[in-house]
Design a protein around this motif. Structure first.
Motif, PDB file in Angstrom:
ATOM      1  N   SER A 262      11.242 -14.789   1.863  1.00  0.00           N
ATOM      2  CA  SER A 262      11.024 -13.538   2.605  1.00  0.00           C
ATOM      3  C   SER A 262      12.265 -12.649   2.655  1.00  0.00           C
ATOM      4  CB  SER A 262      10.553 -13.839   4.037  1.00  0.00           C
ATOM      5  OG  SER A 262      11.531 -14.599   4.717  1.00  0.00           O
ATOM      6  N   THR A 263      13.451 -13.246   2.650  1.00  0.00           N
ATOM      7  CA  THR A 263      14.681 -12.437   2.719  1.00  0.00           C
ATOM      8  C   THR A 263      14.919 -11.647   1.430  1.00  0.00           C
ATOM      9  OG1 THR A 263      16.012 -14.312   1.940  1.00  0.00           O
ATOM     10  CG2 THR A 263      15.788 -14.033   4.325  1.00  0.00           C
ATOM     11  N   LYS A 264      14.306 -12.106   0.314  1.00  0.00           N
ATOM     12  CA  LYS A 264      14.525 -11.439  -0.967  1.00  0.00           C
ATOM     13  C   LYS A 264      13.481 -10.371  -1.280  1.00  0.00           C
ATOM     14  CE  LYS A 264      17.024 -15.252  -3.118  1.00  0.00           C
ATOM     15  NZ  LYS A 264      17.102 -16.193  -4.266  1.00  0.00           N
ATOM     16  N   ILE A 265      12.334 -10.460  -0.643  1.00  0.00           N
ATOM     17  CA  ILE A 265      11.275  -9.487  -0.951  1.00  0.00           C
ATOM     18  C   ILE A 265      10.946  -8.590   0.244  1.00  0.00           C
ATOM     19  CG2 ILE A 265      10.221 -10.852  -2.786  1.00  0.00           C
ATOM     20  CD1 ILE A 265       8.162 -11.851  -0.774  1.00  0.00           C
ATOM     21  N   SER A 266      11.757  -8.690   1.292  1.00  0.00           N
ATOM     22  CA  SER A 266      11.553  -7.849   2.473  1.00  0.00           C
ATOM     23  C   SER A 266      12.618  -6.761   2.532  1.00  0.00           C
ATOM     24  CB  SER A 266      11.607  -8.682   3.753  1.00  0.00           C
ATOM     25  OG  SER A 266      10.584  -9.644   3.758  1.00  0.00           O
ATOM     26  N   GLY A 267      12.214  -5.606   3.049  1.00  0.00           N
ATOM     27  CA  GLY A 267      13.144  -4.497   3.188  1.00  0.00           C
ATOM     28  C   GLY A 267      13.920  -4.574   4.485  1.00  0.00           C
ATOM     29  N   ASN A 268      14.687  -3.538   4.766  1.00  0.00           N
ATOM     30  CA  ASN A 268      15.496  -3.473   5.973  1.00  0.00           C
ATOM     31  C   ASN A 268      14.628  -3.506   7.230  1.00  0.00           C
ATOM     32  OD1 ASN A 268      17.109  -1.537   8.099  1.00  0.00           O
ATOM     33  ND2 ASN A 268      18.492  -2.773   6.872  1.00  0.00           N
ATOM     34  N   CYS A 269      13.374  -3.066   7.083  1.00  0.00           N
ATOM     35  CA  CYS A 269      12.453  -3.027   8.232  1.00  0.00           C
ATOM     36  C   CYS A 269      11.879  -4.398   8.552  1.00  0.00           C
ATOM     37  CB  CYS A 269      11.309  -2.050   7.955  1.00  0.00           C
ATOM     38  SG  CYS A 269      10.334  -2.488   6.501  1.00  0.00           S
ATOM     39  N   GLY A 270      12.084  -5.380   7.662  1.00  0.00           N
ATOM     40  CA  GLY A 270      11.537  -6.708   7.882  1.00  0.00           C
ATOM     41  C   GLY A 270      10.161  -6.901   7.274  1.00  0.00           C
ATOM     42  N   ARG A 271       9.590  -5.835   6.703  1.00  0.00           N
ATOM     43  CA  ARG A 271       8.286  -5.911   6.044  1.00  0.00           C
ATOM     44  C   ARG A 271       8.498  -6.009   4.527  1.00  0.00           C
ATOM     45  NH1 ARG A 271       7.425  -6.420  10.751  1.00  0.00           N
ATOM     46  NH2 ARG A 271       5.896  -5.318  12.041  1.00  0.00           N
ATOM     47  N   LEU A 272       7.428  -6.343   3.799  1.00  0.00           N
ATOM     48  CA  LEU A 272       7.520  -6.415   2.333  1.00  0.00           C
ATOM     49  C   LEU A 272       7.958  -5.073   1.769  1.00  0.00           C
ATOM     50  CD1 LEU A 272       4.268  -8.431   1.547  1.00  0.00           C
ATOM     51  CD2 LEU A 272       6.608  -9.242   1.346  1.00  0.00           C
ATOM     52  N   MET A 273       8.820  -5.095   0.755  1.00  0.00           N
ATOM     53  CA  MET A 273       9.399  -3.863   0.202  1.00  0.00           C
ATOM     54  C   MET A 273       8.346  -2.956  -0.423  1.00  0.00           C
ATOM     55  SD  MET A 273      13.036  -5.055  -1.445  1.00  0.00           S
ATOM     56  CE  MET A 273      12.333  -6.259  -2.565  1.00  0.00           C
ATOM     57  N   CYS A 274       8.490  -1.660  -0.196  1.00  0.00           N
ATOM     58  CA  CYS A 274       7.546  -0.668  -0.737  1.00  0.00           C
ATOM     59  C   CYS A 274       7.561  -0.663  -2.264  1.00  0.00           C
ATOM     60  CB  CYS A 274       7.897   0.730  -0.229  1.00  0.00           C
ATOM     61  SG  CYS A 274       7.704   0.915   1.555  1.00  0.00           S
ATOM     62  N   CYS A 275       8.703  -1.029  -2.873  1.00  0.00           N
ATOM     63  CA  CYS A 275       8.793  -0.974  -4.336  1.00  0.00           C
ATOM     64  C   CYS A 275       7.873  -1.996  -4.998  1.00  0.00           C
ATOM     65  CB  CYS A 275      10.227  -1.152  -4.806  1.00  0.00           C
ATOM     66  SG  CYS A 275      11.042  -2.619  -4.175  1.00  0.00           S
ATOM     67  N   LEU A 276       7.410  -3.005  -4.254  1.00  0.00           N
ATOM     68  CA  LEU A 276       6.423  -3.942  -4.818  1.00  0.00           C
ATOM     69  C   LEU A 276       5.156  -3.191  -5.193  1.00  0.00           C
ATOM     70  CD1 LEU A 276       6.730  -7.016  -2.400  1.00  0.00           C
ATOM     71  CD2 LEU A 276       7.706  -6.762  -4.676  1.00  0.00           C
ATOM     72  N   GLN A 277       4.764  -2.245  -4.342  1.00  0.00           N
ATOM     73  CA  GLN A 277       3.580  -1.424  -4.613  1.00  0.00           C
ATOM     74  C   GLN A 277       3.854  -0.461  -5.769  1.00  0.00           C
ATOM     75  OE1 GLN A 277       0.417  -1.140  -3.381  1.00  0.00           O
ATOM     76  NE2 GLN A 277       0.079   0.590  -4.728  1.00  0.00           N
ATOM     77  N   ASN A 278       5.057   0.131  -5.788  1.00  0.00           N
ATOM     78  CA  ASN A 278       5.403   1.104  -6.832  1.00  0.00           C
ATOM     79  C   ASN A 278       5.377   0.485  -8.226  1.00  0.00           C
ATOM     80  OD1 ASN A 278       5.876   2.726  -4.632  1.00  0.00           O
ATOM     81  ND2 ASN A 278       8.106   2.707  -4.809  1.00  0.00           N
ATOM     82  N   GLU A 279       5.780  -0.784  -8.339  1.00  0.00           N
ATOM     83  CA  GLU A 279       5.916  -1.424  -9.648  1.00  0.00           C
ATOM     84  C   GLU A 279       4.710  -2.278 -10.034  1.00  0.00           C
ATOM     85  OE1 GLU A 279       9.560  -3.587  -9.428  1.00  0.00           O
ATOM     86  OE2 GLU A 279      10.756  -1.813  -8.986  1.00  0.00           O
ATOM     87  N   GLN A 280       3.738  -2.372  -9.124  1.00  0.00           N
ATOM     88  CA  GLN A 280       2.598  -3.251  -9.377  1.00  0.00           C
ATOM     89  C   GLN A 280       1.830  -2.858 -10.636  1.00  0.00           C
ATOM     90  OE1 GLN A 280       1.914  -6.011  -8.246  1.00  0.00           O
ATOM     91  NE2 GLN A 280      -0.269  -6.441  -8.368  1.00  0.00           N
ATOM     92  N   ALA A 281       1.662  -1.564 -10.852  1.00  0.00           N
ATOM     93  CA  ALA A 281       0.882  -1.095 -12.014  1.00  0.00           C
ATOM     94  C   ALA A 281       1.495  -1.575 -13.325  1.00  0.00           C
ATOM     95  CB  ALA A 281       0.790   0.431 -11.998  1.00  0.00           C
ATOM     96  N   ALA A 282       2.837  -1.582 -13.394  1.00  0.00           N
ATOM     97  CA  ALA A 282       3.504  -2.018 -14.627  1.00  0.00           C
ATOM     98  C   ALA A 282       3.249  -3.496 -14.899  1.00  0.00           C
ATOM     99  CB  ALA A 282       5.009  -1.763 -14.522  1.00  0.00           C
ATOM    100  N   TYR A 283       3.194  -4.298 -13.835  1.00  0.00           N
ATOM    101  CA  TYR A 283       2.998  -5.737 -14.001  1.00  0.00           C
ATOM    102  C   TYR A 283       1.545  -6.103 -14.265  1.00  0.00           C
ATOM    103  CZ  TYR A 283       7.812  -6.732 -12.747  1.00  0.00           C
ATOM    104  OH  TYR A 283       9.186  -6.800 -12.756  1.00  0.00           O
ATOM    105  N   LEU A 284       0.630  -5.178 -14.002  1.00  0.00           N
ATOM    106  CA  LEU A 284      -0.780  -5.431 -14.285  1.00  0.00           C
ATOM    107  C   LEU A 284      -1.187  -4.843 -15.635  1.00  0.00           C
ATOM    108  CD1 LEU A 284      -2.440  -4.844 -10.796  1.00  0.00           C
ATOM    109  CD2 LEU A 284      -1.772  -6.995 -11.856  1.00  0.00           C
ATOM    110  N   ASN A 285      -0.200  -4.449 -16.422  1.00  0.00           N
ATOM    111  CA  ASN A 285      -0.455  -3.902 -17.750  1.00  0.00           C
ATOM    112  C   ASN A 285      -1.200  -4.921 -18.606  1.00  0.00           C
ATOM    113  OD1 ASN A 285      -0.344  -2.820 -20.310  1.00  0.00           O
ATOM    114  ND2 ASN A 285       1.727  -2.042 -20.081  1.00  0.00           N
ATOM    115  N   LYS A 286      -2.370  -4.532 -19.117  1.00  0.00           N
ATOM    116  CA  LYS A 286      -3.227  -5.464 -19.861  1.00  0.00           C
ATOM    117  C   LYS A 286      -2.639  -5.877 -21.202  1.00  0.00           C
ATOM    118  CE  LYS A 286      -7.515  -3.969 -17.670  1.00  0.00           C
ATOM    119  NZ  LYS A 286      -8.847  -3.379 -17.859  1.00  0.00           N
ATOM    120  N   THR A 287      -1.644  -5.128 -21.695  1.00  0.00           N
ATOM    121  CA  THR A 287      -1.044  -5.489 -22.981  1.00  0.00           C
ATOM    122  C   THR A 287      -0.037  -6.625 -22.830  1.00  0.00           C
ATOM    123  OG1 THR A 287       0.715  -3.851 -22.738  1.00  0.00           O
ATOM    124  CG2 THR A 287      -1.305  -3.135 -23.829  1.00  0.00           C
TER     125      THR A 287
END
Length: 295
Positions: A191-216
């Motif tokens: 949790s310390t590596k994937i959480s932001g300063n607010c203590g919640r999951l980092m927003c960039c996980l959502q921003n980069e999700q599309a790239a990781y779901l690339n079907k190629t």
């Protein structure tokens, strides 16, 4: 078609759209606009753009005027007054012994209202505090309780990437972020590596999700064919570098080789399914019975 511009009143504020007619406005200009909160000083962050009238919510308000030097002076004065109001509010909170943490104070441009944002563990009865502040500041007072994500959005800061928080710089709204996104991106679930300063999951996980779901991109354990014609199993995938590490067998020895995505040939899904079926067929009745017992 209608010509619009997008403005923000503060760094962390949401984007407001206004109609641009005869005014000569470009990105970076300061303007005076009327929002749901009142008359405000705003910055143009989206230059003039023509869109279909059906794509926007009507009615679209017009810009009052381009900000003058007098408006800029007033805005600077408001910012100074906000610091004074912040200190006054802190003092009144201490006097009333209220269990709340003040985050910021914000003057509406025309001084019709003063906003105070705060965080607290539970509900806070601040009615007497509002009366105290109104008596001192001589304007309408509004207190808003916010969450930890909104607190970080207002205060800002530097993320582990070395850049300003996304929520402080450009995100207008918070999108839903789940632990599944961290799994899809092959990140540590610490949790310390994937959480932001607010203590919640980092927003960039959502921003980069599309790239990781690339079907190629192949998944771990997928079977692929290398440029040398060898069949290998995917061990890891680097989405940013667009490379894949493959476990191949050469001269009865196994080794891991790295290839670019475009160099690999994927095995069609139906072939992999057929291969799995063939494996099932070769199993003896005893093996199948053991497998069922495990399940």
């Amino acid at each position: 078609m209608i010509k619009i511009i997008g403005v923000r009143c503060r760094n962390m504020d949401k984007l407001y759209y206004f109609e641009q007619k005869s005014l000569n406005i470009k990105m970076g200009d300061s303007v005076i606009v009327e929002t749901s909160r009142g008359v405000e000083y705003a910055m143009v962050v989206l230059g003039p753009k023509e869109v279909e009238e059906s794509n926007i919510m009507q009615p679209l308000k017009k810009i009052i005027r381009v900000a003058t030097s007098r408006d800029r002076s007033k805005e600077e004065n408001n910012r100074r007054k906000e610091k004074e109001a912040f200190q006054i509010c802190l003092k009144k909170i201490a006097e009333r012994k209220l269990d709340m943490k003040l985050i910021n104070a914000e003057y509406i441009f025309d001084n019709s209202k003063m906003l105070f944002h705060f965080t607290a563990d539970g509900r806070v009865d601040f009615r007497e505090l509002v009366k105290d502040l109104a008596a001192v500041l001589k304007t309408r007072i509004e207190l808003r309780q916010i969450g930890v994500r909104d607190k970080t959005k207002i205060l800002g800061g530097i993320g582990i990437c070395g850049r300003s928080f996304c929520c402080y710089t450009y995100l207008s709204d918070f999108a839903s972020v789940s632990i599944k996104m961290a799994k899809d991106q092959h990140l540590s679930l610490n949790s310390t590596k994937i959480s932001g300063n607010c203590g919640r999951l980092m927003c960039c996980l959502q921003n980069e999700q599309a790239a990781y779901l690339n079907k190629t991109m192949p998944n771990n354990e997928d079977i692929v064919i290398t440029p040398e014609g060898l069949k290998g199993k995917v061990q890891s995938v680097s989405v940013l570098r667009q490379t894949v590490k493959i476990l191949v067998e050469v001269n009865d020895e196994k080794e891991i080789r790295e290839y670019r995505i475009e160099e690999l040939k994927m095995i069609p899904c139906h072939q992999k399914q057929q291969k799995n079926k063939d494996k099932t067929k070769k199993r003896t009745p005893k093996e199948l019975k053991k497998n069922k017992e495990k399940q």
